[in-house]
Design an enzyme around this catalytic site. Structure first.
Site, short mmCIF file in Angstrom:
data_model
loop_
_atom_site.label_atom_id
_atom_site.label_comp_id
_atom_site.label_asym_id
_atom_site.label_seq_id
_atom_site.Cartn_x
_atom_site.Cartn_y
_atom_site.Cartn_z
N ALA A 72 0.83 -1.20 0.00
CA ALA A 72 0.00 0.00 0.00
C ALA A 72 0.87 1.25 0.00
O ALA A 72 2.04 1.22 0.40
CB ALA A 72 -0.91 -0.02 1.23
N HIS A 73 0.31 2.36 -0.44
CA HIS A 73 0.95 3.66 -0.38
C HIS A 73 0.38 4.42 0.82
O HIS A 73 -0.75 4.17 1.22
CB HIS A 73 0.65 4.45 -1.66
CG HIS A 73 1.28 3.87 -2.89
ND1 HIS A 73 2.17 4.55 -3.67
CD2 HIS A 73 1.13 2.66 -3.48
CE1 HIS A 73 2.55 3.79 -4.68
NE2 HIS A 73 1.92 2.63 -4.59
#
Length: 198
Positions: A72-73
């Site tokens: 994920a960012h």
């Protein structure tokens, strides 16, 4: 002796130290740097990407266009772009966000992952689980569960609780090929297989 059956049509990284028997890897499969074993009976279909994944069990089948171990960012930074938090991109001197903090995906034995599935990093997929085509997996999947959807939800279990418990105890995937073949007449009947192989 005769070479054990293997069909590998993609580049395998140098980190892979052990390739089991009856392994098939189709074209354009990309394996990340964290895996070091291709287990017995493993099948990986075309155009599959495996990133942050620590292990894939024996006799697991992964269809085509599957993405495993995606990170994920950060959503609460000024931007979701890695240029704002990843040292490797050259804008910042230190990594400001740990992309691997969720950990690595772990996939059990005898798992079926259908086409176009996406599995986030850090998720554990239990032995014997089945993941329906096009699913998005963002949380752990119990052993022998059938899940599907975006995000994936439990549909049902493959077997009764009793059969699942016995299969988990038996760990048939650790049998030699020769031992497994002794019970081939029971491959289509899990209860009979358990009774004779136990």
């Amino acid at each position: 002796g005769k070479e054990k059956y293997k069909k590998i049509r993609s580049i395998v990284p140098a980190t892979i130290s052990n390739v089991g028997n009856d392994v098939v890897i189709e074209e354009n499969v990309e394996l990340g740097p964290n895996m070091n074993v291709l287990s017995d009976g493993l099948y990986i279909g075309k155009r599959t990407y495996i990133g942050y994944c620590k292990s894939i069990g024996k006799y697991t089948s992964i269809s085509y266009d599957v993405k495993i171990g995606l990170v994920a960012h950060p959503l609460d930074y000024i931007s979701t772009s890695p240029v704002f938090y990843a040292k490797r991109r050259g804008w910042v001197k230190e990594n400001l966000y740990d992309e691997t903090k969720v950990g690595h995906t772990e996939i059990g034995n005898d798992v079926l992952i259908s086409a176009n599935v996406t599995i986030l990093a850090g998720v554990k997929i239990g032995n014997g689980a089945v993941i329906g085509a096009g699913s998005f997996i963002n949380k752990d999947v119990p052993p022998y569960a059938i899940v599907a959807g975006t995000p994936a939800k439990l549909i049902r279990y493959r077997f009764s609780e009793e059969v699942i418990t016995k299969l988990e105890q038996l760990q048939w995937w650790n049998f030699s090929k020769e031992k497994l073949l002794r019970y081939k007449e029971f491959f289509a009947d899990p209860a009979a297989f358990i009774k004779h192989a136990d």
